[in-house]
Design a protein around this motif. Sequence first.
Motif, mmCIF file in Angstrom:
data_model
loop_
_atom_site.group_PDB
_atom_site.id
_atom_site.type_symbol
_atom_site.label_atom_id
_atom_site.label_comp_id
_atom_site.label_asym_id
_atom_site.label_seq_id
_atom_site.Cartn_x
_atom_site.Cartn_y
_atom_site.Cartn_z
ATOM 1 N N ASN A 53 0.830 -1.200 0.000
ATOM 2 C CA ASN A 53 0.000 0.000 0.000
ATOM 3 C C ASN A 53 0.870 1.258 0.000
ATOM 4 O OD1 ASN A 53 0.873 0.477 2.705
ATOM 5 N ND2 ASN A 53 -0.831 -0.696 3.499
ATOM 6 N N THR A 54 2.160 1.046 0.075
ATOM 7 C CA THR A 54 3.088 2.172 0.134
ATOM 8 C C THR A 54 4.290 1.892 -0.764
ATOM 9 O OG1 THR A 54 2.461 2.681 2.414
ATOM 10 C CG2 THR A 54 4.558 3.577 1.646
ATOM 11 N N LEU A 55 4.682 2.905 -1.508
ATOM 12 C CA LEU A 55 5.917 2.862 -2.289
ATOM 13 C C LEU A 55 6.899 3.839 -1.659
ATOM 14 C CD1 LEU A 55 4.275 2.885 -5.823
ATOM 15 C CD2 LEU A 55 5.519 0.969 -4.807
ATOM 16 N N GLY A 56 8.155 3.512 -1.729
ATOM 17 C CA GLY A 56 9.092 4.412 -1.065
ATOM 18 C C GLY A 56 10.521 4.205 -1.494
ATOM 19 N N TRP A 57 11.390 4.847 -0.750
ATOM 20 C CA TRP A 57 12.821 4.793 -1.005
ATOM 21 C C TRP A 57 13.552 4.462 0.285
ATOM 22 C CZ3 TRP A 57 14.763 5.155 -5.854
ATOM 23 C CH2 TRP A 57 13.901 5.636 -6.850
ATOM 24 N N VAL A 58 14.505 3.576 0.116
ATOM 25 C CA VAL A 58 15.306 3.110 1.237
ATOM 26 C C VAL A 58 16.767 3.360 0.904
ATOM 27 C CG1 VAL A 58 15.961 1.062 2.567
ATOM 28 C CG2 VAL A 58 13.599 1.361 1.802
ATOM 29 N N ARG A 59 17.530 3.797 1.871
ATOM 30 C CA ARG A 59 18.934 4.124 1.656
ATOM 31 C C ARG A 59 19.813 3.153 2.447
ATOM 32 N NH1 ARG A 59 20.044 10.228 2.844
ATOM 33 N NH2 ARG A 59 19.743 9.725 5.041
ATOM 34 N N GLN A 60 20.851 2.677 1.788
ATOM 35 C CA GLN A 60 21.792 1.758 2.427
ATOM 36 C C GLN A 60 23.210 2.289 2.294
ATOM 37 O OE1 GLN A 60 21.227 -1.714 3.914
ATOM 38 N NE2 GLN A 60 23.094 -0.829 4.748
ATOM 39 N N VAL A 61 23.858 2.442 3.420
ATOM 40 C CA VAL A 61 25.259 2.842 3.443
ATOM 41 C C VAL A 61 26.058 1.702 4.051
ATOM 42 C CG1 VAL A 61 26.941 4.487 4.341
ATOM 43 C CG2 VAL A 61 24.653 5.274 3.723
ATOM 44 N N PRO A 62 27.154 1.305 3.439
ATOM 45 C CA PRO A 62 27.948 0.195 3.990
ATOM 46 C C PRO A 62 28.288 0.406 5.459
ATOM 47 C CG PRO A 62 28.770 0.770 1.834
ATOM 48 C CD PRO A 62 27.741 1.813 2.191
ATOM 49 N N GLY A 63 28.025 -0.606 6.262
ATOM 50 C CA GLY A 63 28.337 -0.517 7.674
ATOM 51 C C GLY A 63 27.245 0.089 8.524
ATOM 52 N N LYS A 64 26.187 0.545 7.878
ATOM 53 C CA LYS A 64 25.080 1.159 8.626
ATOM 54 C C LYS A 64 23.781 0.426 8.328
ATOM 55 C CE LYS A 64 26.984 5.832 8.942
ATOM 56 N NZ LYS A 64 26.708 7.282 8.733
ATOM 57 N N GLU A 65 22.813 0.614 9.194
ATOM 58 C CA GLU A 65 21.509 -0.002 8.980
ATOM 59 C C GLU A 65 20.801 0.676 7.812
ATOM 60 O OE1 GLU A 65 20.460 -1.344 13.580
ATOM 61 O OE2 GLU A 65 19.019 -0.227 12.375
ATOM 62 N N ARG A 66 19.998 -0.089 7.148
ATOM 63 C CA ARG A 66 19.185 0.454 6.077
ATOM 64 C C ARG A 66 18.204 1.468 6.657
ATOM 65 N NH1 ARG A 66 16.262 -3.808 2.238
ATOM 66 N NH2 ARG A 66 18.343 -4.668 2.431
ATOM 67 N N GLU A 67 18.038 2.562 5.942
ATOM 68 C CA GLU A 67 17.172 3.640 6.417
ATOM 69 C C GLU A 67 16.026 3.880 5.439
ATOM 70 O OE1 GLU A 67 19.036 7.480 6.469
ATOM 71 O OE2 GLU A 67 17.565 8.324 7.857
ATOM 72 N N ASP A 68 14.821 3.842 5.939
ATOM 73 C CA ASP A 68 13.663 4.200 5.120
ATOM 74 C C ASP A 68 13.607 5.724 5.080
ATOM 75 O OD1 ASP A 68 11.496 1.563 6.427
ATOM 76 O OD2 ASP A 68 13.192 1.507 5.049
ATOM 77 N N VAL A 69 13.836 6.308 3.937
ATOM 78 C CA VAL A 69 13.935 7.773 3.868
ATOM 79 C C VAL A 69 12.634 8.438 3.459
ATOM 80 C CG1 VAL A 69 16.418 7.776 3.483
ATOM 81 C CG2 VAL A 69 14.892 7.730 1.532
ATOM 82 N N ALA A 70 11.826 7.793 2.628
ATOM 83 C CA ALA A 70 10.573 8.416 2.196
ATOM 84 C C ALA A 70 9.606 7.341 1.725
ATOM 85 C CB ALA A 70 10.820 9.414 1.065
ATOM 86 N N GLY A 71 8.335 7.630 1.908
ATOM 87 C CA GLY A 71 7.307 6.701 1.453
ATOM 88 C C GLY A 71 6.050 7.471 1.087
#
Length: 117
Positions: A32-50
Amino acid sequence: QVFLMESGGGSVELGNSLTLSCVYSGSSVTYNTLGWVRQVPGKEREDVAGIYTGSEYRYYADSVKDRFTISLDKAYRTVYLQMNSLTPMDSGMYFCAAGAWEKFTSWGQGTQVTVSS
């Protein structure tokens, strides 16, 4: 099953802007939601926008609020992420995602964003 294909990543300098695009296809039953997720090596994945596909209500991580804008073009089945005032902290692999906010279950292959100072 939903298919997601990102484009628009690249290298920019501090303070510049970039727009990511994601074409989605397949069944919408599973999200029900589309979004963008950001991944930086060594860090947790971050949901940035939906964006909720029904009402188009928007969600943003605090780290990008007031700088990033997510939008949805249902006619072209494309979700966009307009990113302004970019900093090196915004660098990473950006994945288009489908599911629910902060509970995404499908992701695209990703597009790299690099911001240099």
